[in-house]
Design a protein around this motif. Structure first.
Motif, short mmCIF file in Angstrom:
data_model
loop_
_atom_site.label_atom_id
_atom_site.label_comp_id
_atom_site.label_asym_id
_atom_site.label_seq_id
_atom_site.Cartn_x
_atom_site.Cartn_y
_atom_site.Cartn_z
N PRO A 304 0.83 -1.22 0.00
CA PRO A 304 0.00 0.00 0.00
C PRO A 304 0.86 1.26 0.00
N LEU A 305 0.41 2.26 -0.76
CA LEU A 305 1.08 3.56 -0.80
C LEU A 305 0.34 4.53 0.14
N GLN A 306 1.10 5.19 1.00
CA GLN A 306 0.49 6.10 1.97
C GLN A 306 0.44 7.53 1.43
N ASP A 307 -0.70 8.17 1.62
CA ASP A 307 -0.85 9.55 1.18
C ASP A 307 0.18 10.45 1.86
N ALA A 308 0.78 11.34 1.07
CA ALA A 308 1.77 12.26 1.61
C ALA A 308 1.09 13.54 2.09
N PRO A 309 1.65 14.22 3.10
CA PRO A 309 1.08 15.49 3.57
C PRO A 309 1.27 16.59 2.53
N ALA A 310 0.63 17.70 2.76
CA ALA A 310 0.63 18.80 1.77
C ALA A 310 2.01 19.39 1.55
N ASP A 311 2.91 19.29 2.52
CA ASP A 311 4.23 19.92 2.36
C ASP A 311 5.23 19.02 1.64
N TYR A 312 4.78 17.93 1.06
CA TYR A 312 5.67 17.08 0.29
C TYR A 312 5.61 17.53 -1.17
N TYR A 313 6.41 18.53 -1.51
CA TYR A 313 6.43 19.03 -2.88
C TYR A 313 7.83 19.58 -3.18
N PHE A 314 8.08 19.82 -4.47
CA PHE A 314 9.33 20.46 -4.90
C PHE A 314 9.01 21.25 -6.17
N TYR A 315 9.98 22.08 -6.59
CA TYR A 315 9.82 22.88 -7.82
C TYR A 315 10.73 22.31 -8.90
N ASN A 316 10.18 22.18 -10.09
CA ASN A 316 11.01 21.68 -11.18
C ASN A 316 11.83 22.84 -11.76
N ASP A 317 12.57 22.55 -12.85
CA ASP A 317 13.45 23.57 -13.40
C ASP A 317 12.69 24.75 -14.00
N LYS A 318 11.39 24.58 -14.20
CA LYS A 318 10.56 25.69 -14.70
C LYS A 318 9.82 26.38 -13.56
N MET A 319 10.26 26.08 -12.35
CA MET A 319 9.68 26.66 -11.14
C MET A 319 8.20 26.31 -10.98
N ARG A 320 7.86 25.17 -11.49
CA ARG A 320 6.50 24.69 -11.31
C ARG A 320 6.47 23.79 -10.08
N ARG A 321 5.47 24.02 -9.24
CA ARG A 321 5.36 23.22 -8.02
C ARG A 321 4.83 21.83 -8.36
N ILE A 322 5.57 20.80 -7.92
CA ILE A 322 5.21 19.41 -8.15
C ILE A 322 4.85 18.78 -6.81
N GLN A 323 3.60 18.46 -6.64
CA GLN A 323 3.15 17.82 -5.41
C GLN A 323 3.43 16.31 -5.49
N VAL A 324 4.08 15.77 -4.46
CA VAL A 324 4.35 14.32 -4.41
C VAL A 324 3.19 13.67 -3.64
#
Length: 372
Positions: A304-324
């Motif tokens: 099973p995969l566990q849902d990640a909290p809202a602060d699990y994200y990073f920005y790609n090289d185009k400064m787009r926010r990617i939510q994990v």
């Protein structure tokens, strides 16, 4: 049918008396060539066979032979009184003193079945069992150890098979309440011996300990699951699955895990509570121990995969926010996990967004360079 007139035949009582004075070899030969003799004295022949294959040491033997042996070995000049003899025979009863075991071995009559098992003389084992039957199959050594246990400990598969075929109790216990499946024979024949025992109805004293003994065996998962099924309704505790899987992950017994999840896919969802991380899964354990191939296996088997909290994200090289979306993906990004584990995660149907996958792969590549 014999042509000798009934009145001229040897009376049964006289035949029995003659048989008493025959040695075992002559008696056995006569019983094979004379059907009437064999039928007439079947029970007596069986008793003789049992006594021959599995002689016992009664208290009189200890008093008359072993005590004399002790005197000869230690104090030849001492006189052991009858009272001392009786007391000593009562103390050691029907088993050898461990301290004197090797010194007294020469004074103890041999047990042909024990010797045949130890020396892999399977023709002899079969002959003794065929005549003596279940009583011989369930015989014990002078130390009260079942012959089945001895065959298992030596790893003699054929001896185990013959004993079971002739009625040996697969769940017989020794003085320490240890069963045949509790024994750990040499690794090479272990799987075959456990299979013979399980097919005969054997049940281990502890499913958990048995599980740890089969981790490294081919077909080990099936052996454990069969033992678990056989133990149903006996009151035996269920295996401590978490402990068994932790040992399998630590030892990297991938085949065992793959096999058991094929038969019991529900077990891949196993987890336990942790005071720090709250819920810990098998995947978490594998990643923490850097068993990344095992972690990938768990993912492919449906962990099973566990849902990640809202602060699990990073920005790609185009400064787009990617939510994990899942904790497992986040963990892989910040460890030295190989590409295989990331691929296994991104193959899951929960992660269908190809744009997201590309962003994750790029981020993983950057993190691998940073982590060295």
């Amino acid at each position: 049918m014999s042509k000798t007139p009934a009145g001229h035949r040897m009376p049964t009582e006289l035949l029995l008396e003659v048989a008493k004075w025959m040695d075992d070899q002559t008696l056995s030969r006569l019983s094979r060539t004379c059907k009437g003799f064999r039928d007439e004295f079947r029970d007596q022949l069986r008793e003789r066979a049992i006594a021959y294959a599995m002689p016992t040491l009664n208290p009189e033997y200890w008093q008359d032979v072993i005590v004399d042996a002790i005197r000869k070995l230690h104090n030849p000049g001492d006189n052991i009184t009858a009272v001392a003899r009786s007391a000593l025979s009562g103390i050691i009863s029907d088993q050898l003193s461990l301290d004197l075991e090797y010194e007294l071995e020469a004074f103890v009559p041999r047990q042909p079945l024990y010797d045949a098992i130890c020396h892999s003389q399977y023709d002899t084992v079969e002959r003794l069992l065929r005549v003596g039957g279940v009583d011989v199959a369930n015989g014990r050594s002078y130390h009260n150890e079942p012959m089945l246990h001895i065959a298992v400990e030596f790893g003699h598969v054929e001896a185990v098979r013959l004993l079971l075929e002739h009625g040996a109790d697969p769940n017989v216990e020794d003085d320490e309440q240890v069963r045949a499946l509790d024994k750990k024979p040499p690794r090479q024949p272990r799987a075959a011996i456990y299979r013979l025992l399980l097919d005969s109805g054997a049940i281990p004293s502890s499913l958990h300990l048995f599980g740890t003994d089969v981790l490294d065996l081919k077909g080990g998962a099936c052996l454990l699951l069969d033992a678990f099924e056989s133990a149903g309704g006996t009151g035996l505790d269920e295996p401590e699955w978490w402990g068994i899987f932790f040992s399998a992950i630590t030892g990297e017994y991938r085949n065992f895990l793959e096999e058991i999840f094929d038969h019991r896919p529900d077990l891949v969802q196993l987890s336990r509570e942790d005071p720090v991380e709250q819920k810990v899964t098998l995947f978490d354990t594998a990643v923490k121990l850097a068993r990344f191939q095992i972690a990938a296996l768990l993912v492919r088997k449906g962990a099973p995969l566990q849902d990640a909290p809202a602060d699990y994200y990073f920005y790609n090289d185009k400064m787009r926010r990617i939510q994990v979306p899942y904790r497992e993906v986040w963990k892989v990004l910040f460890t030295r996990a190989p590409q295989e584990l990331l691929d296994a995660l991104l193959e899951r149907p929960e992660l269908r967004d190809y744009e997201f996958k590309d962003a994750i792969r790029e981020r993983a590549s950057v993190m691998r360079k940073l982590l060295g």
